[in-house]
Write a protein that holds these residues in place. Sequence first.
Motif, mmCIF file in Angstrom:
data_model
loop_
_atom_site.group_PDB
_atom_site.id
_atom_site.type_symbol
_atom_site.label_atom_id
_atom_site.label_comp_id
_atom_site.label_asym_id
_atom_site.label_seq_id
_atom_site.Cartn_x
_atom_site.Cartn_y
_atom_site.Cartn_z
ATOM 1 N N LYS A 35 -38.384 5.378 -1.722
ATOM 2 C CA LYS A 35 -37.418 5.671 -0.651
ATOM 3 C C LYS A 35 -38.142 6.119 0.616
ATOM 4 O O LYS A 35 -37.823 5.671 1.720
ATOM 5 C CB LYS A 35 -36.448 6.761 -1.129
ATOM 6 C CG LYS A 35 -35.201 6.859 -0.276
ATOM 7 C CD LYS A 35 -34.237 7.883 -0.835
ATOM 8 C CE LYS A 35 -33.049 8.016 0.121
ATOM 9 N NZ LYS A 35 -32.143 9.104 -0.277
ATOM 10 N N LYS A 88 -38.933 6.993 -7.608
ATOM 11 C CA LYS A 88 -37.838 6.652 -6.679
ATOM 12 C C LYS A 88 -38.024 7.309 -5.317
ATOM 13 O O LYS A 88 -37.762 6.701 -4.282
ATOM 14 C CB LYS A 88 -36.489 7.052 -7.280
ATOM 15 C CG LYS A 88 -36.003 6.050 -8.316
ATOM 16 C CD LYS A 88 -34.595 6.331 -8.745
ATOM 17 C CE LYS A 88 -34.103 5.222 -9.679
ATOM 18 N NZ LYS A 88 -32.804 5.512 -10.260
ATOM 19 N N GLN A 89 -38.480 8.561 -5.314
ATOM 20 C CA GLN A 89 -38.677 9.274 -4.033
ATOM 21 C C GLN A 89 -39.751 8.591 -3.185
ATOM 22 O O GLN A 89 -39.598 8.440 -1.974
ATOM 23 C CB GLN A 89 -39.101 10.724 -4.297
ATOM 24 C CG GLN A 89 -37.974 11.615 -4.783
ATOM 25 C CD GLN A 89 -38.494 13.001 -5.139
ATOM 26 O OE1 GLN A 89 -39.663 13.186 -5.457
ATOM 27 N NE2 GLN A 89 -37.611 13.995 -5.093
#
Length: 199
Positions: free
Chosen positions: A102, A98-99
Motif C-alpha cells: 500500500k 499489505k502495508q
Amino acid sequence: IRQKYLEANQELNIYYIASLFSDLAAKIKPTNKEIAAFFEKNKAMFKEPPVKDKPARIPELAEIKNKVKDALIKEEAKKKAENKIKECVEKLKKKDFKQAAKASGLKTGQTAFFKSSGQIENLGPAEIFWNTAKKLKDQELSSILSNEKGYYIIKLGAIKPIEEVKFAKEKQEFGQKLISEKKNEVFGKFTEELIKKAQ
C-alpha cells in the motif's frame, strides 16, 4: 517419479504484490517533445525490413508517431514498475506485506489454487510462481520475480496434498510416460548431433 508427479499435479496458492506495467502505462502521457526525443534516440528500433523492390528504411516520425508513443510508454512503465517493486522491497524490511504494498502504491492479492502448468488470472503463466513458491518456507518472501506483465514479490499460501491413492494407481503409467519422454529427448539430441556432424 514422485517429484515429477508433484510438479505436474500438485496445487498451491500464493499471496502476491504486483507491480504491473499496464497499471502504470495508463498514467503516462508523453509530450510531443518527449516522443520526438525517444524516436531520435531509438531510430533503429523502428527500422522497417525491405519489401519487394523497396530497401529497408526508417520511416519519418509523422508516419509512425503512435507506434513510437506506445513504445515510449511501454519502456517508461517498465522502469516505473521496477522502481516501485524495489521501493517495496525496502519497505518490507519495516512493514508487513499489505502495508508495504500500500505504501508503494502496489496491488496485493491471493490466487486461487493452481498447478505449475496453468495460468494465473492477471499474472500470466503459473510455472515461475509455482516453482518459486514450492521452495519458500512459511512466511518467507521471494526475491523479485518478473514476466511480460510486471514484477512480483510472493509468499506461499497453502499446498494441497496430492491424493496418495491416486498417485499409487497412476505411478507406473506416469513413470513409463516420463521414460518415453526422456528417450525422445535423448534421441532428438542424438539426431541433431548427427546432422551437425554431417554438415
